[in-house]
Motif scaffolding. Structure first.
Motif, PDB file in Angstrom:
ATOM      1  N   SER A 184      -3.780  -7.244   9.809  1.00  0.00           N
ATOM      2  CA  SER A 184      -4.634  -8.248   9.181  1.00  0.00           C
ATOM      3  C   SER A 184      -4.627  -8.209   7.656  1.00  0.00           C
ATOM      4  CB  SER A 184      -6.087  -8.074   9.675  1.00  0.00           C
ATOM      5  OG  SER A 184      -6.569  -6.774   9.366  1.00  0.00           O
ATOM      6  N   CYS A 185      -4.087  -7.163   7.053  1.00  0.00           N
ATOM      7  CA  CYS A 185      -4.178  -7.043   5.598  1.00  0.00           C
ATOM      8  C   CYS A 185      -3.169  -7.950   4.898  1.00  0.00           C
ATOM      9  CB  CYS A 185      -3.993  -5.597   5.152  1.00  0.00           C
ATOM     10  SG  CYS A 185      -2.309  -4.987   5.267  1.00  0.00           S
TER      11      CYS A 185
ATOM     12  N   ARG B  21      -8.901  -3.799  -2.638  1.00  0.00           N
ATOM     13  CA  ARG B  21      -8.291  -3.555  -1.333  1.00  0.00           C
ATOM     14  C   ARG B  21      -8.905  -2.342  -0.659  1.00  0.00           C
ATOM     15  NH1 ARG B  21      -2.171  -4.502  -3.537  1.00  0.00           N
ATOM     16  NH2 ARG B  21      -2.642  -6.529  -4.507  1.00  0.00           N
TER      17      ARG B  21
ATOM     18  N   LEU C 223      -9.555   0.598   4.977  1.00  0.00           N
ATOM     19  CA  LEU C 223      -8.547   0.415   6.007  1.00  0.00           C
ATOM     20  C   LEU C 223      -9.160   0.797   7.357  1.00  0.00           C
ATOM     21  CD1 LEU C 223      -5.417   1.941   4.204  1.00  0.00           C
ATOM     22  CD2 LEU C 223      -6.268  -0.421   4.157  1.00  0.00           C
ATOM     23  N   LEU C 224      -9.567  -0.228   8.089  1.00  0.00           N
ATOM     24  CA  LEU C 224     -10.193  -0.008   9.392  1.00  0.00           C
ATOM     25  C   LEU C 224      -9.156  -0.133  10.497  1.00  0.00           C
ATOM     26  CD1 LEU C 224     -13.433  -2.100   8.737  1.00  0.00           C
ATOM     27  CD2 LEU C 224     -13.049   0.352   8.357  1.00  0.00           C
TER      28      LEU C 224
ATOM     29  N   GLN D 270     -12.245   1.914  -1.264  1.00  0.00           N
ATOM     30  CA  GLN D 270     -11.895   0.592  -1.770  1.00  0.00           C
ATOM     31  C   GLN D 270     -11.453   0.720  -3.219  1.00  0.00           C
ATOM     32  OE1 GLN D 270     -14.956  -2.557  -2.104  1.00  0.00           O
ATOM     33  NE2 GLN D 270     -13.445  -3.932  -1.183  1.00  0.00           N
TER      34      GLN D 270
ATOM     35  N   PRO E 239      -0.670  -1.536   2.188  1.00  0.00           N
ATOM     36  CA  PRO E 239      -1.371  -2.761   1.765  1.00  0.00           C
ATOM     37  C   PRO E 239      -1.006  -3.134   0.329  1.00  0.00           C
ATOM     38  CG  PRO E 239      -2.853  -0.892   1.605  1.00  0.00           C
ATOM     39  CD  PRO E 239      -1.558  -0.351   2.152  1.00  0.00           C
TER      40      PRO E 239
ATOM     41  N   TRP F 262      -5.778  -2.335  10.728  1.00  0.00           N
ATOM     42  CA  TRP F 262      -5.659  -2.976   9.418  1.00  0.00           C
ATOM     43  C   TRP F 262      -4.248  -3.504   9.147  1.00  0.00           C
ATOM     44  CZ3 TRP F 262      -2.137  -1.204   5.882  1.00  0.00           C
ATOM     45  CH2 TRP F 262      -1.623   0.094   6.081  1.00  0.00           C
ATOM     46  N   GLN F 263      -3.215  -2.867   9.742  1.00  0.00           N
ATOM     47  CA  GLN F 263      -1.829  -3.290   9.485  1.00  0.00           C
ATOM     48  C   GLN F 263      -1.561  -4.723   9.925  1.00  0.00           C
ATOM     49  OE1 GLN F 263      -2.791  -0.625  11.314  1.00  0.00           O
ATOM     50  NE2 GLN F 263      -1.460   1.160  10.976  1.00  0.00           N
TER      51      GLN F 263
ATOM     52  N   SER G 188     -11.331   4.764   5.597  1.00  0.00           N
ATOM     53  CA  SER G 188     -12.224   3.839   6.307  1.00  0.00           C
ATOM     54  C   SER G 188     -13.404   3.431   5.427  1.00  0.00           C
ATOM     55  CB  SER G 188     -12.734   4.473   7.602  1.00  0.00           C
ATOM     56  OG  SER G 188     -13.622   5.545   7.330  1.00  0.00           O
TER      57      SER G 188
END
Length: 263
Positions: A182-183, A172, A175-176, A166, A12, A179-180, A163
């Motif tokens: 939508s980030c 940022r 990471l749910l 931050q 990210p 996530w790859q 998860s």
């Protein structure tokens, strides 16, 4: 048998941020793993320019990681012979590393990396031929995964739960799942690993072990790169080069040697 595998590590980060994050991560992990008679010695760290890569940074390092070798491997070689020599040409966003072992002279491990501003969906970024594509295996590594294995234990594992994590400075995370996709920002390190250990009786086993070790190392190093965001965020390449030189000198002092570094 020659093993070939492409690891895709989605991050990210922007491409520019990843370069800083990678430099910081390498420097910090080398310091954390160098003590006593084991760790990293930097023989050269200097700018280079050639026809293949253009301009970049060349490094020559020795890795003394005897305690991390599988017990079965020590039956074929004394522990003090298990020293790896790495030559690396970093012409970001393209990099290449070649790792050899003076004791196993036929052994060769090559890592070719291309960094792209995508989420790991690009195909054949390394320009492989048809027969190479047929031999290549692809695995996408998720830095948020909590799965572990023997090699993640040997390499070491930070205990951060992404998860819930931050970054305070960038906001940022966490990471749910998924996530790859939508980030934003997002980028991927495409790392093509080729291992050749042409030794009868144990070569294939050595290749498999080293490939698993590289997988664990890629996963942990990239987990650390994101976990340490608030430490490296805002630094520049110029500042990192200065810190890198100081770190190289410190590493070599631990082995009682001077560092051959050019600014």
């Amino acid at each position: 048998m020659v093993l070939m595998k492409e690891f895709r590590v989605v991050m990210p980060l922007t491409l520019e941020e990843y370069q800083i994050a990678q430099m910081y991560m390498v420097m910090k992990m080398q310091q954390e793993n160098t003590a006593g008679t084991e760790g990293v010695e930097v023989l050269e760290n200097r700018p280079f320019e050639d026809d293949e890569f253009g301009k970049g940074q060349y490094t020559l390092k020795l890795y003394r990681l005897q305690s991390k070798a599988p017990l079965w491997l020590t039956t074929f070689a004394p522990a003090d012979a298990l020293v790896m020599q790495e030559e690396a040409w970093n012409s970001y966003p393209r990099c290449k590393s070649v790792i050899q072992c003076p004791y196993f002279t036929k052994f060769r491990l090559t890592i070719e990396t291309i960094h792209k501003a995508d989420n790991g969906q690009s195909e054949n970024v390394h320009g492989l031929r048809k027969n190479e594509l047929a031999a290549r295996e692809v695995e996408v590594l998720d830095i948020a995964s909590t799965a572990s294995d023997y090699w993640s234990y040997i390499i070491g594992r930070n205990n951060i739960d992404f998860s819930t994590f931050q970054s305070a400075r960038t906001g940022r995370g966490p990471l749910l799942e998924g996530w790859q996709n939508s980030c934003d920002p997002v980028m991927t390190a495409y790392k093509l690993v080729t291992i050749d250990a042409p030794y009868w009786g144990f070569g294939s086993r050595l290749e498999q072990a080293l490939m698993a070790g590289e997988r664990a190392l890629f996963l942990e190093s990239h987990r650390n790169s994101f976990a340490w965001t608030d430490e490296w965020f805002g630094l520049t390449v110029e500042v990192m080069r200065e810190l890198e030189q100081q770190s190289d000198t410190s590493l070599n002092e631990k082995f009682g040697r001077q560092c051959l570094v050019e600014s």
